[in-house]
Design a protein around this motif. Sequence first.
Motif, PDB file in Angstrom:
ATOM      1  N   LEU A 155       0.828  -1.201   0.000  1.00 42.55           N
ATOM      2  CA  LEU A 155       0.000   0.000   0.000  1.00 42.55           C
ATOM      3  C   LEU A 155       0.867   1.257   0.000  1.00 42.55           C
ATOM      4  O   LEU A 155       0.651   2.206  -0.758  1.00 42.55           O
ATOM      5  CB  LEU A 155      -0.882  -0.035   1.257  1.00 42.55           C
ATOM      6  N   PHE A 156       1.876   1.239   0.870  1.00 38.25           N
ATOM      7  CA  PHE A 156       2.737   2.412   0.988  1.00 38.25           C
ATOM      8  C   PHE A 156       3.498   2.666  -0.305  1.00 38.25           C
ATOM      9  O   PHE A 156       3.602   3.807  -0.776  1.00 38.25           O
ATOM     10  CB  PHE A 156       3.714   2.251   2.152  1.00 38.25           C
ATOM     11  N   LEU A 157       4.017   1.592  -0.881  1.00 41.05           N
ATOM     12  CA  LEU A 157       4.791   1.749  -2.106  1.00 41.05           C
ATOM     13  C   LEU A 157       3.896   2.271  -3.239  1.00 41.05           C
ATOM     14  O   LEU A 157       4.309   3.104  -4.045  1.00 41.05           O
ATOM     15  CB  LEU A 157       5.406   0.403  -2.490  1.00 41.05           C
ATOM     16  N   PHE A 158       2.670   1.801  -3.248  1.00 43.73           N
ATOM     17  CA  PHE A 158       1.734   2.260  -4.263  1.00 43.73           C
ATOM     18  C   PHE A 158       1.488   3.768  -4.121  1.00 43.73           C
ATOM     19  O   PHE A 158       1.530   4.524  -5.089  1.00 43.73           O
ATOM     20  CB  PHE A 158       0.424   1.468  -4.157  1.00 43.73           C
ATOM     21  N   SER A 352      10.489  -3.753  -8.587  1.00 45.43           N
ATOM     22  CA  SER A 352      11.708  -4.334  -8.020  1.00 45.43           C
ATOM     23  C   SER A 352      11.855  -3.990  -6.536  1.00 45.43           C
ATOM     24  O   SER A 352      12.286  -4.838  -5.743  1.00 45.43           O
ATOM     25  CB  SER A 352      12.958  -3.976  -8.832  1.00 45.43           C
ATOM     26  N   VAL A 353      11.499  -2.756  -6.149  1.00 48.10           N
ATOM     27  CA  VAL A 353      11.586  -2.424  -4.720  1.00 48.10           C
ATOM     28  C   VAL A 353      10.603  -3.292  -3.920  1.00 48.10           C
ATOM     29  O   VAL A 353      10.919  -3.767  -2.826  1.00 48.10           O
ATOM     30  CB  VAL A 353      11.280  -0.928  -4.485  1.00 48.10           C
ATOM     31  N   TRP A 354       9.432  -3.495  -4.492  1.00 50.98           N
ATOM     32  CA  TRP A 354       8.436  -4.304  -3.800  1.00 50.98           C
ATOM     33  C   TRP A 354       8.976  -5.716  -3.541  1.00 50.98           C
ATOM     34  O   TRP A 354       8.912  -6.230  -2.416  1.00 50.98           O
ATOM     35  CB  TRP A 354       7.149  -4.388  -4.634  1.00 50.98           C
ATOM     36  N   LEU A 355       9.561  -6.310  -4.587  1.00 53.18           N
ATOM     37  CA  LEU A 355      10.078  -7.675  -4.459  1.00 53.18           C
ATOM     38  C   LEU A 355      11.169  -7.772  -3.397  1.00 53.18           C
ATOM     39  O   LEU A 355      11.122  -8.626  -2.506  1.00 53.18           O
ATOM     40  CB  LEU A 355      10.649  -8.138  -5.806  1.00 53.18           C
ATOM     41  N   ILE A 356      12.138  -6.871  -3.469  1.00 54.70           N
ATOM     42  CA  ILE A 356      13.237  -6.946  -2.500  1.00 54.70           C
ATOM     43  C   ILE A 356      12.725  -6.608  -1.102  1.00 54.70           C
ATOM     44  O   ILE A 356      13.186  -7.154  -0.098  1.00 54.70           O
ATOM     45  CB  ILE A 356      14.396  -6.002  -2.910  1.00 54.70           C
ATOM     46  N   GLY A 357      11.734  -5.720  -1.037  1.00 50.70           N
ATOM     47  CA  GLY A 357      11.136  -5.375   0.252  1.00 50.70           C
ATOM     48  C   GLY A 357      10.527  -6.586   0.960  1.00 50.70           C
ATOM     49  O   GLY A 357      10.476  -6.633   2.200  1.00 50.70           O
ATOM     50  N   LEU A 358      10.079  -7.562   0.179  1.00 51.28           N
ATOM     51  CA  LEU A 358       9.499  -8.764   0.794  1.00 51.28           C
ATOM     52  C   LEU A 358      10.502  -9.427   1.740  1.00 51.28           C
ATOM     53  O   LEU A 358      10.141  -9.953   2.796  1.00 51.28           O
ATOM     54  CB  LEU A 358       9.082  -9.781  -0.282  1.00 51.28           C
ATOM     55  N   LEU A 359      11.788  -9.386   1.348  1.00 54.11           N
ATOM     56  CA  LEU A 359      12.806 -10.005   2.200  1.00 54.11           C
ATOM     57  C   LEU A 359      12.847  -9.336   3.578  1.00 54.11           C
ATOM     58  O   LEU A 359      13.035  -9.986   4.595  1.00 54.11           O
ATOM     59  CB  LEU A 359      14.186  -9.916   1.542  1.00 54.11           C
ATOM     60  N   SER A 360      12.674  -8.002   3.581  1.00 58.85           N
ATOM     61  CA  SER A 360      12.632  -7.303   4.866  1.00 58.85           C
ATOM     62  C   SER A 360      11.379  -7.667   5.645  1.00 58.85           C
ATOM     63  O   SER A 360      11.416  -7.873   6.860  1.00 58.85           O
ATOM     64  CB  SER A 360      12.669  -5.792   4.665  1.00 58.85           C
ATOM     65  N   ALA A 361      10.258  -7.737   4.926  1.00 58.94           N
ATOM     66  CA  ALA A 361       9.001  -8.054   5.597  1.00 58.94           C
ATOM     67  C   ALA A 361       9.067  -9.439   6.255  1.00 58.94           C
ATOM     68  O   ALA A 361       8.563  -9.635   7.363  1.00 58.94           O
ATOM     69  CB  ALA A 361       7.842  -7.981   4.610  1.00 58.94           C
ATOM     70  N   PHE A 362       9.719 -10.375   5.586  1.00 61.03           N
ATOM     71  CA  PHE A 362       9.821 -11.733   6.145  1.00 61.03           C
ATOM     72  C   PHE A 362      10.909 -11.853   7.217  1.00 61.03           C
ATOM     73  O   PHE A 362      11.020 -12.881   7.875  1.00 61.03           O
ATOM     74  CB  PHE A 362      10.102 -12.745   5.022  1.00 61.03           C
ATOM     75  N   SER A 363      11.734 -10.799   7.352  1.00 61.50           N
ATOM     76  CA  SER A 363      12.852 -10.884   8.307  1.00 61.50           C
ATOM     77  C   SER A 363      12.397 -10.940   9.755  1.00 61.50           C
ATOM     78  O   SER A 363      13.203 -11.156  10.653  1.00 61.50           O
ATOM     79  CB  SER A 363      13.782  -9.679   8.152  1.00 61.50           C
ATOM     80  N   PHE A 364      11.113 -10.666   9.985  1.00 58.49           N
ATOM     81  CA  PHE A 364      10.630 -10.697  11.369  1.00 58.49           C
ATOM     82  C   PHE A 364       9.934 -12.010  11.683  1.00 58.49           C
ATOM     83  O   PHE A 364       9.425 -12.206  12.773  1.00 58.49           O
ATOM     84  CB  PHE A 364       9.690  -9.517  11.625  1.00 58.49           C
ATOM     85  N   SER A 365       9.858 -12.890  10.680  1.00 52.99           N
ATOM     86  CA  SER A 365       9.207 -14.177  10.928  1.00 52.99           C
ATOM     87  C   SER A 365       9.977 -15.287  10.217  1.00 52.99           C
ATOM     88  O   SER A 365      11.026 -15.719  10.686  1.00 52.99           O
ATOM     89  CB  SER A 365       7.748 -14.118  10.466  1.00 52.99           C
TER      90      SER A 365
END
Length: 446
Positions: A155-158, A352-365
């Motif tokens: 949402l934020f990236l959009f 591309s930012v969205w895709l790489i951002g997923l790695l950060s999002a998953f870093s907490f789980s």
Amino acid sequence: MSETLERWGSKRAFILAVTGAAVGLGNIWRFPYVAGENGGAAFLLIYVAFVLLLGIPVMMAEILIGRAGRRGPMQALGVLASEAGASRHWRWLGLFGAFTVFCILSFYSVVSGWSIEFLVASVNGNFNGASAAEIGAGFEAFLANPGLLIFNHSLFLFMTMTVVAAGVAKGLERLNNLLMPLLYGLLLLLAIYATTTSGFGTALSWLFLPSFEDVTAEVVLHAMGHAFFTLAVGACALMAYGAYMPDEQSLPKAAFAVAVLDISVALLAGIAIFSVVFAQGMDPADGPGLMFVTLPIAFSELPWGSFWLSVFFLLLLLATWTSAINLAEPMVATLQGLGWRRSTATAAVALSVWLIGLLSAFSFSTLAEFRPLFGRNVFELVSSIPPDIFLPMGGLLIAIFAAWVMPQARVISALDAGERGYLLWRTTIRWVSIPLTFIVLLGGLL
Ligand code: PFF
């Protein structure tokens, strides 16, 4: 290659745009937690010194390159280098900047997504009457839910990329006019509230009475990185904004105004947050969750708490929005300079930012224990190495380019500070900023 035609509408609009880029997560979220992990007052003092000695002069260097080149960063550097008879390889610095902002935006968008979630939660009154322990546990549970993090990140990236696609100079101006004074006012109120808490005295001494025993080369490196990060300097992002700068405007005045606003926002946030930390007996070194836990606790005890908390998260969200727009701009401007259409460039960057951002999002789980480098997971890597290492490296090269490579006449006209102003800037950047950045980087890396 055509020149950039867009211009900020006025001098004030330019200052607000740069302030919008500077004031963001760095001041309100990152400063308190990095200061918390690095000893408080000594860190603050070193970081403010770096803002004055490096941040401001390098900011001027970066903006003046954009203003003299009037193109995307990579193209501006290439053209100015040829003009000076220097190697065209300088243009790769623009690409390095684009890579840096790419890494930063990937986690920035995830954390900004947290403010969306917290905005909604506070509007719904979820923090009403919750205890400090419940609020802390709620935050942990939120981080452990990657679906939710990804939804907010998207949402934020959009939101960000929609403004970027439209062209920043038009889209941002009105937003900034309203937002900056509001954010400032609210932080001021929060800081005033902090004076009534039992943690206020401890917070003040923790923030302003330095003890230098624990200052290591690493702390100094973090302080330097944070100075660059908070001012948005070193990634050619302000260079991209400089390209839209009006013709008659003194750069030093603008840079000082931005730095003063930026530091004061961080101080107000620091006072507010640490007062609560100490009043609640929390640990200042609590890491990235610090602000997201302390502020809901503080507000939950106040009359009209949910209302004020909602206003706060709304403003935080808007502040991070204007910074994220700045983070995206150099990538889009660079691709545009390579002949891409603005809309295609924006879409490619967003994806591309969205895709790489997923790695950060998953870093907490799921990916919490995936630690590819230095024992750090992806979120820990992208939120530390690009700010602490890449930005100072980029800043160093930007400074060398403006101070030693560009023809002086070009610099003088783009700086717009008169002969004395120019000489003062040149002496500082040549003999203080450049050597100091180099030494701290080297010391920190070794
Ligand atoms: N200055 C922004 C903040 O404090 O949140 C972050 C930032 C923006 C860093 C733009 C770097 C940049 F190029």
